[in-house]
Design an enzyme around this catalytic site. Structure first.
Site, mmCIF file in Angstrom:
data_model
loop_
_atom_site.group_PDB
_atom_site.id
_atom_site.type_symbol
_atom_site.label_atom_id
_atom_site.label_comp_id
_atom_site.label_asym_id
_atom_site.label_seq_id
_atom_site.Cartn_x
_atom_site.Cartn_y
_atom_site.Cartn_z
ATOM 1 N N THR A 131 0.826 -1.083 -0.030
ATOM 2 C CA THR A 131 -0.027 -0.101 0.140
ATOM 3 C C THR A 131 0.729 1.386 -0.043
ATOM 4 O O THR A 131 2.238 1.191 0.175
ATOM 5 C CB THR A 131 -1.002 -0.039 1.212
ATOM 6 O OG1 THR A 131 -0.161 -0.150 2.313
ATOM 7 C CG2 THR A 131 -1.896 -1.392 1.254
ATOM 8 N N TYR A 132 0.046 2.362 -0.091
ATOM 9 C CA TYR A 132 0.789 3.599 -0.077
ATOM 10 C C TYR A 132 1.991 3.913 0.997
ATOM 11 O O TYR A 132 1.748 3.593 2.159
ATOM 12 C CB TYR A 132 -0.142 4.712 0.011
ATOM 13 C CG TYR A 132 0.432 6.266 -0.322
ATOM 14 C CD1 TYR A 132 0.998 6.665 -1.479
ATOM 15 C CD2 TYR A 132 0.558 6.891 0.699
ATOM 16 C CE1 TYR A 132 1.300 7.877 -1.585
ATOM 17 C CE2 TYR A 132 1.092 8.292 0.622
ATOM 18 C CZ TYR A 132 1.591 8.775 -0.523
ATOM 19 O OH TYR A 132 1.999 10.209 -0.711
#
Length: 361
Positions: A215-216
């Site tokens: 994820t980010y």
């Protein structure tokens, strides 16, 4: 001259931008302090869209381009700590140890006045923070051995005498899974385990994000929002290389700890976790970082590690000795990392702790 600016002036300076810019030009100003300040304010800026994230070019900007009101406070903490490190004078000392039933015991040392004052200050801070104060302990033991001759005298005093166990205490405890990663903690872990620089780790996790397996990455929280919880079984299912650890979780209600899922601790982005997409064509460096993230994610759904802390006190010729150690009762989440004991060997050596399960009193 900027290079001769005293640090106390910088701490009291009302113009934050000018103070910080001058600070970076001080004689002997450590480069790592500048990078820490950048990281600190980048994290703050990430939570506040009114101020763009800082970068190294900021230090060359004219006064008035920096508006962080906590700048001087952060600078004071970092610079004061750096000065403590620079002014530290190492002192030579000796330790008195004895071995009883294959376990090393260390002589109990009496705390110095400086240590007692420091403990009192920490106690006051803990009480002010609403924490329960620690129970006061008697300051007993021998004075620190600062010369070899005295150490040899003490050694001669005990070497032909019997060791007597005076007390054994055993206390059980629990250890919760490690928190999920934010960017900073991931950079710290990668540096500790693989000697990757912060920049290298950032590039690697950015690459994993672009490959849609993580994820980010530019986040400053270690929590997940509640809406992620229903997606977790699917994410775990996608971690096919970790089926040994995910299989026991399949078909069961996953643990939902407030230490992991908390909407109030999440803003735009949550902690760094796998996406559930099977990683392919990763470099060795990417595979190592992904492994850290994946194992940390799986571990939060495992039960706490249960352990017992054992402390044994002994005495020889009126000199008190002590040995402390931890023994795993139920590994819980630690099985994910293949750690057989409640502490790593480095932690044991640092704290002087040993495995005491072989001692039978």
């Amino acid at each position: 001259m900027p290079g001769e600016t005293p640090l106390d002036f910088l701490i009291d300076e009302g113009s934050y931008s000018r103070g910080l810019c001058q600070a970076t030009r001080c004689v002997g100003f450590p480069a790592f302090v500048r990078s820490r300040l950048v990281a600190c304010h980048w994290r703050l800026a990430a939570r506040d869209e009114c101020h763009p994230p800082l970068h190294h070019e900021v230090w060359a900007e004219p006064a008035g381009t920096f508006y962080r009101p906590c700048a001087n406070a952060a600078l004071a903490l970092i610079v004061n700590r750096q000065l403590e490190i620079q002014n530290f004078v190492p002192k030579q000392y000796w330790e008195l140890k004895t071995v009883y039933r294959d376990t090393t015991f260390s002589a109990i040392l009496r705390k110095s006045e400086e240590e007692l004052v420091l403990e009192a200050e920490k106690q006051k801070e803990a009480i002010a923070a609403g924490k329960k104060p620690k129970k006061e302990e008697e300051n007993r033991g021998i004075d620190p051995i600062t010369d070899r001759e005295r150490g040899l005298v003490l050694l001669d005093q005990i070497k032909n005498s019997l060791f007597t166990v005076t007390d054994v205490t055993k206390k059980e405890g629990r250890e919760a899974p490690l928190r999920l990663f934010d960017l900073t903690s991931l950079q710290v872990e990668c540096n500790k385990k693989f000697a990757y620089s912060a920049d290298e780790t950032l590039k690697i996790i950015q690459s994993l994000y672009e490959k849609k397996v993580a994820t980010y990455p530019r986040v400053d929280t270690t929590y997940l929002s509640d809406d992620i919880y229903p997606k977790c079984p699917g994410i775990l299912k996608g971690l096919r290389d970790y089926e040994t650890f995910t299989a026991p979780l399949t078909g069961t209600a996953l643990l939902k700890s407030k230490k992991v899922f908390d909407n109030s601790k999440v803003t735009d982005h949550h902690a760094i976790i796998p996406t559930g997409q099977h990683p392919q064509n990763l470099t060795d460096m990417e595979r190592r970082v992904f492994d850290l993230i994946a194992r940390r994610f799986i571990a939060v759904f495992y039960p706490d590690c249960k352990f017992a802390t054992t402390t044994v006190l002994g005495e020889v010729e009126s000199i008190e000795f002590k040995a402390t150690g931890k023994q795993i009762l139920e590994p819980g989440w630690r099985i994910i990392f293949g750690i057989p004991s409640a502490q790593s060997q480095e932690e044991k050596e640092e704290k002087g702790e040993e495995e005491l399960s072989l001692i039978h009193i």
